[in-house]
Write a protein that holds these residues in place. Sequence first.
Motif, PDB file in Angstrom:
ATOM      1  N   ILE A  58      53.481   3.401 -52.284  1.00 22.56           N
ATOM      2  CA  ILE A  58      53.164   4.379 -51.238  1.00 22.56           C
ATOM      3  C   ILE A  58      53.447   5.782 -51.764  1.00 22.56           C
ATOM      4  O   ILE A  58      54.322   5.979 -52.607  1.00 22.56           O
ATOM      5  CB  ILE A  58      53.986   4.090 -49.957  1.00 22.56           C
ATOM      6  N   ARG A  59      52.670   6.742 -51.272  1.00 21.25           N
ATOM      7  CA  ARG A  59      52.896   8.136 -51.640  1.00 21.25           C
ATOM      8  C   ARG A  59      52.787   8.977 -50.377  1.00 21.25           C
ATOM      9  O   ARG A  59      51.833   8.844 -49.615  1.00 21.25           O
ATOM     10  CB  ARG A  59      51.883   8.608 -52.672  1.00 21.25           C
ATOM     11  N   PHE A  60      53.781   9.845 -50.179  1.00 19.18           N
ATOM     12  CA  PHE A  60      53.843  10.695 -48.995  1.00 19.18           C
ATOM     13  C   PHE A  60      53.434  12.117 -49.341  1.00 19.18           C
ATOM     14  O   PHE A  60      53.748  12.621 -50.419  1.00 19.18           O
ATOM     15  CB  PHE A  60      55.277  10.702 -48.433  1.00 19.18           C
TER      16      PHE A  60
ATOM     17  N   LEU B 180      47.595  15.122 -55.743  1.00 17.58           N
ATOM     18  CA  LEU B 180      48.451  14.076 -56.301  1.00 17.58           C
ATOM     19  C   LEU B 180      49.556  14.606 -57.205  1.00 17.58           C
ATOM     20  O   LEU B 180      50.539  13.918 -57.451  1.00 17.58           O
ATOM     21  CB  LEU B 180      47.609  13.083 -57.104  1.00 17.58           C
ATOM     22  N   ASN B 181      49.389  15.798 -57.731  1.00 15.80           N
ATOM     23  CA  ASN B 181      50.316  16.252 -58.771  1.00 15.80           C
ATOM     24  C   ASN B 181      51.101  17.516 -58.430  1.00 15.80           C
ATOM     25  O   ASN B 181      51.597  18.193 -59.314  1.00 15.80           O
ATOM     26  CB  ASN B 181      49.582  16.431 -60.101  1.00 15.80           C
ATOM     27  N   HIS B 182      51.269  17.812 -57.160  1.00 18.01           N
ATOM     28  CA  HIS B 182      52.122  18.925 -56.758  1.00 18.01           C
ATOM     29  C   HIS B 182      53.304  18.371 -55.972  1.00 18.01           C
ATOM     30  O   HIS B 182      53.217  18.130 -54.769  1.00 18.01           O
ATOM     31  CB  HIS B 182      51.357  19.941 -55.907  1.00 18.01           C
ATOM     32  N   LEU B 183      54.393  18.182 -56.670  1.00 17.06           N
ATOM     33  CA  LEU B 183      55.606  17.644 -56.081  1.00 17.06           C
ATOM     34  C   LEU B 183      56.276  18.722 -55.235  1.00 17.06           C
ATOM     35  O   LEU B 183      56.429  19.861 -55.687  1.00 17.06           O
ATOM     36  CB  LEU B 183      56.547  17.181 -57.193  1.00 17.06           C
ATOM     37  N   SER B 184      56.659  18.374 -54.012  1.00 22.33           N
ATOM     38  CA  SER B 184      57.377  19.351 -53.174  1.00 22.33           C
ATOM     39  C   SER B 184      58.851  19.343 -53.551  1.00 22.33           C
ATOM     40  O   SER B 184      59.297  18.530 -54.356  1.00 22.33           O
ATOM     41  CB  SER B 184      57.207  19.018 -51.688  1.00 22.33           C
TER      42      SER B 184
ATOM     43  N   THR C  72      52.941  18.485 -41.386  1.00 18.36           N
ATOM     44  CA  THR C  72      52.594  17.111 -41.026  1.00 18.36           C
ATOM     45  C   THR C  72      52.820  16.203 -42.225  1.00 18.36           C
ATOM     46  O   THR C  72      52.750  16.648 -43.372  1.00 18.36           O
ATOM     47  CB  THR C  72      51.124  16.997 -40.566  1.00 18.36           C
ATOM     48  N   LEU C  73      53.097  14.928 -41.959  1.00 16.51           N
ATOM     49  CA  LEU C  73      53.357  13.964 -43.020  1.00 16.51           C
ATOM     50  C   LEU C  73      52.241  12.924 -43.044  1.00 16.51           C
ATOM     51  O   LEU C  73      51.865  12.379 -42.002  1.00 16.51           O
ATOM     52  CB  LEU C  73      54.708  13.281 -42.796  1.00 16.51           C
TER      53      LEU C  73
ATOM     54  N   TYR D  74      55.025  14.871 -51.712  1.00 18.14           N
ATOM     55  CA  TYR D  74      54.117  15.749 -52.454  1.00 18.14           C
ATOM     56  C   TYR D  74      53.482  16.756 -51.506  1.00 18.14           C
ATOM     57  O   TYR D  74      53.367  16.506 -50.304  1.00 18.14           O
ATOM     58  CB  TYR D  74      53.039  14.918 -53.159  1.00 18.14           C
ATOM     59  N   VAL D  75      53.059  17.882 -52.061  1.00 21.98           N
ATOM     60  CA  VAL D  75      52.331  18.877 -51.288  1.00 21.98           C
ATOM     61  C   VAL D  75      50.876  18.418 -51.288  1.00 21.98           C
ATOM     62  O   VAL D  75      50.186  18.546 -52.302  1.00 21.98           O
ATOM     63  CB  VAL D  75      52.468  20.288 -51.904  1.00 21.98           C
TER      64      VAL D  75
END
Length: 187
Positions: free
Chosen positions: A120-122, A44-48, A76-77, A67-68
């Motif tokens: 939503i979170r990707f 949840l906390n590693h932003l790409s 993949t997403l 996010y990673v």
Amino acid sequence: MLSSISPAAGRLLISEPFMMDPNFKRSVIFLTEHSEEGTLGYVLNHLSEYMLGDVLPDTSYSEMPVYVGGPVANNTLHFIHRCPDKIEGGIEIWDGIFWGGDYEQVKRLVSDYQLKEDEIRFFAGYSGWTPGQLDAEIAENTWIVANNFNPEILFTHDEQNLWREVVISLGQRYAHIANFPENPMLN
């Protein structure tokens, strides 16, 4: 053993404070699957460095962060959301939180500005463990499992402080580790 709670879908996995693996250093992972076949979740906390428009160029709304999710299949997403009234086909993982759904519908909703970042979170890629692997890592005090948390954290944009806030929310037994330095040599 740090964690007395077993992993399961809908629970959080929190890395121990000195984990050096860059994929999971100070990570908070939302588990979406845990069975005899293995475990799957998303960091949840590693932003790409990417925005949604970078990975879905045919989508007009490019402002949403990606996010990673983890080191597995990072080409993949994936997504979690809390709007089943807008996105069909998702699997409810935890009280109003859904995993996946109709991908084409999501692309249309994003393009039409009908989804907000707090819905939503990707994730690019995911975190995965083979059968028994996560249980062994928990027994080695690599992870803490949490089952009581505010679902708002799944959609927060305070990535830098999320690990610390989640650890503190676990109570006095764990709160002291939130202040440990990332590198114990600096203590």
